[in-house]
Scaffold this active site. Structure first.
Site, PDB file in Angstrom:
ATOM      1  N   TRP A 102      68.454  14.601  25.427  1.00  0.00           N
ATOM      2  CA  TRP A 102      67.092  15.222  25.907  1.00  0.00           C
ATOM      3  C   TRP A 102      66.166  14.109  26.118  1.00  0.00           C
ATOM      4  O   TRP A 102      65.540  14.967  26.485  1.00  0.00           O
ATOM      5  CB  TRP A 102      67.191  16.576  25.337  1.00  0.00           C
ATOM      6  CG  TRP A 102      68.862  17.909  25.032  1.00  0.00           C
ATOM      7  CD1 TRP A 102      69.292  17.762  24.302  1.00  0.00           C
ATOM      8  CD2 TRP A 102      67.908  17.946  26.396  1.00  0.00           C
ATOM      9  NE1 TRP A 102      69.706  18.581  25.283  1.00  0.00           N
ATOM     10  CE2 TRP A 102      69.394  18.588  26.502  1.00  0.00           C
ATOM     11  CE3 TRP A 102      67.858  18.335  27.564  1.00  0.00           C
ATOM     12  CZ2 TRP A 102      70.246  19.850  26.746  1.00  0.00           C
ATOM     13  CZ3 TRP A 102      68.182  19.135  28.673  1.00  0.00           C
ATOM     14  CH2 TRP A 102      69.645  19.728  28.809  1.00  0.00           C
ATOM     15  N   ASP A 171      59.173  18.012  22.462  1.00  0.00           N
ATOM     16  CA  ASP A 171      60.007  19.130  22.321  1.00  0.00           C
ATOM     17  C   ASP A 171      61.280  19.821  21.770  1.00  0.00           C
ATOM     18  O   ASP A 171      62.077  19.083  20.670  1.00  0.00           O
ATOM     19  CB  ASP A 171      61.337  18.388  23.835  1.00  0.00           C
ATOM     20  CG  ASP A 171      62.270  19.750  24.088  1.00  0.00           C
ATOM     21  OD1 ASP A 171      62.137  20.572  24.017  1.00  0.00           O
ATOM     22  OD2 ASP A 171      63.579  18.550  25.043  1.00  0.00           O
ATOM     23  N   LYS A 195      67.787  29.307  22.415  1.00  0.00           N
ATOM     24  CA  LYS A 195      68.270  28.984  20.345  1.00  0.00           C
ATOM     25  C   LYS A 195      67.651  29.823  19.401  1.00  0.00           C
ATOM     26  O   LYS A 195      68.337  30.607  19.627  1.00  0.00           O
ATOM     27  CB  LYS A 195      68.425  27.319  20.416  1.00  0.00           C
ATOM     28  CG  LYS A 195      68.710  27.029  21.378  1.00  0.00           C
ATOM     29  CD  LYS A 195      68.336  26.317  22.500  1.00  0.00           C
ATOM     30  CE  LYS A 195      68.731  24.589  22.839  1.00  0.00           C
ATOM     31  NZ  LYS A 195      69.749  24.870  23.601  1.00  0.00           N
TER      32      LYS A 195
HETATM   33  C1  LIG Z   1      66.673  19.924  23.127  1.00  0.00           C
HETATM   34  C2  LIG Z   1      66.900  20.315  24.488  1.00  0.00           C
HETATM   35  N1  LIG Z   1      65.290  20.206  25.089  1.00  0.00           N
HETATM   36  C3  LIG Z   1      65.550  20.792  26.408  1.00  0.00           C
HETATM   37  C4  LIG Z   1      66.594  21.638  27.142  1.00  0.00           C
HETATM   38  C5  LIG Z   1      66.385  22.456  28.781  1.00  0.00           C
HETATM   39  O1  LIG Z   1      66.305  23.410  28.008  1.00  0.00           O
HETATM   40  P1  LIG Z   1      66.249  24.556  29.213  1.00  0.00           P
HETATM   41  O2  LIG Z   1      68.127  24.577  29.907  1.00  0.00           O
HETATM   42  O3  LIG Z   1      65.749  25.716  29.128  1.00  0.00           O
HETATM   43  O4  LIG Z   1      65.735  23.430  30.781  1.00  0.00           O
HETATM   44  C6  LIG Z   1      67.831  21.963  25.598  1.00  0.00           C
HETATM   45  C7  LIG Z   1      68.894  22.929  26.800  1.00  0.00           C
HETATM   46  O5  LIG Z   1      70.376  22.679  25.963  1.00  0.00           O
HETATM   47  C8  LIG Z   1      67.499  21.426  24.975  1.00  0.00           C
HETATM   48  O6  LIG Z   1      68.441  21.291  23.841  1.00  0.00           O
END
Ligand SMILES: Cc1ncc(COP(=O)(O)O)c(C=O)c1O
Length: 362
Positions: A102, A171, A195
């Site tokens: 991520w 994030d 989540k």
């Molecule tokens: C740590 C993290 N950042 C970003 C995201 C991306 O999120 P989204 O699918 O809401 O764009 C996720 C998705 O699982 C994630 O776990």
């Protein structure tokens, strides 16, 4: 009705009470003759839910007046770009730590927009460690330090946050609302809802107001991509995702009833201890790829001796009503996502299954 134990990484299990409350009110919202999602977002009814969800987030996290909470679309993914468009505007640079899948996505998008210094990259160790918060040195001229507080795929989590001479941008998608946040160190926090907060389709950004002031406005950025109109319009600059925000309202009400962040943090400790103990109990059979000091309390990952055994484990677990244990397709292995709505009993059932599986196949 029987509910199975859902260890999915997100979308994921939500509190049963919340689902039931939404179901009871879904078709005929508070006897008004229509569903909440059929009403104009400019009505007092929707506005009350919207403001209730915003204040629920603020109250639980203790967000100080220095920061503003926003609900935005586009998931956490859109924040990878939006953070850079707003905070790196005008040739600014920032430090980013690469802790795994991520963080990498955040870095890739930010690089397309501004100057990014990747000051930590644990590729050599397959993303199993994190920087020591006390030893981080910020690059001269960097305007913020970006980190991913919990790597959902890698199962690695910052246990404490650094105290730096620049604001942290984080994030927090997969450990938001599971522990206290020292807001004075943070310039901006973003988290997808799916989540610990509600269904996918809404994202929470918490931005420090003086940083917001310096962001480019809609004369410099496309309207939706500037934080400013969202802040001015109380996250109603366009039609908000009303259903998702309603769910956030119900989830925050639920969490307040349970005991707020203290409760969430203590439950996270209990649940993760149970699963990590199950791994350690059969240490030769199960193996965590993550350094002990940075193991996640939200996403526990582990390997078995062979991929064939991992497949068998996941299949048999599913039959035993333990769902969603397959690791992310990019890394393989097994993963149990144990967010706020996962019960301690759910993790106990998993630990018991792990014990029996190891005895049979070890
Ligand atoms: C740590 C993290 N950042 C970003 C995201 C991306 O999120 P989204 O699918 O809401 O764009 C996720 C998705 O699982 C994630 O776990």
């Amino acid at each position: 009705m029987s509910r199975i134990h859902n260890f999915s990484a997100g979308p994921c299990t939500l509190p049963l009470e919340v689902l039931q409350a939404a179901a009871a009110d879904f078709v005929d919202y508070q006897k008004m003759g229509m569903s909440l999602i059929e009403m104009s977002h400019r009505t007092k009814t929707v506005e009350a839910v919207h403001n209730g969800a915003l204040s629920g987030v603020k109250e639980i996290l203790g967000v100080p007046d220095t920061h503003q909470v926003l609900f935005l679309g586009g998931g956490a993914t859109m924040q990878f770009a939006m953070v850079a468009m707003n905070l790196l505007h005008g040739g600014k640079s920032a430090d980013y730590s690469n802790s795994g899948a991520w963080a990498k996505k955040a870095i890739e998008d930010a690089k397309k927009i501004g100057k990014v210094n990747v000051t930590f990259d644990d590729k050599a160790n397959n993303y199993s460690t994190l920087p020591d918060p006390a030893s981080i040195k910020v690059t001269e001229g960097a305007s913020f330090y970006h980190l991913t507080s919990n790597e959902t795929i890698g199962g690695i989590q910052w246990q404490s946050f650094p105290n730096l001479n620049v604001p942290i941008v984080a994030d927090m998608s997969s450990d938001f609302m599971s522990r206290p946040i020292p807001f004075e160190r943070f310039g901006l926090i973003y988290a997808g809802a799916q989540k610990n907060l509600g269904p996918a389709g809404v994202e929470v950004t918490i931005i420090r107001k003086d940083i917001l002031e310096q962001c480019p406005d809609t004369d410099k950025l496309p309207g939706y991509l500037s934080y400013k109109p969202h802040a001015r319009e109380n996250s109603m600059a366009n039609t908000p995702p009303v259903f998702q925000i309603w769910m956030i309202k119900l989830v925050t009400d639920w969490l307040k009833r349970k005991g707020g962040l203290q409760w969430a943090a203590s439950q996270a400790q209990k649940r993760s201890d149970i699963v990590y103990d199950a791994i350690a109990k059969h240490g030769g059979f199960y193996r965590s790829p993550v350094q002990q000091s940075v193991r996640s309390k939200m996403n526990v990952v582990w390997r078995l001796p062979t991929e064939a055994l991992e497949d068998q484990f996941v299949k048999e677990a599913t039959k035993a009503q333990l769902d969603g244990l397959k690791g992310h397709r990019s890394v393989g292995g097994c993963r149990a996502s144990i967010y706020n709505a996962m019960t301690v009993e759910g993790t106990q059932a998993l630990a018991q299954f792990m014990d029996e599986f190891a005895k049979k196949n070890g």
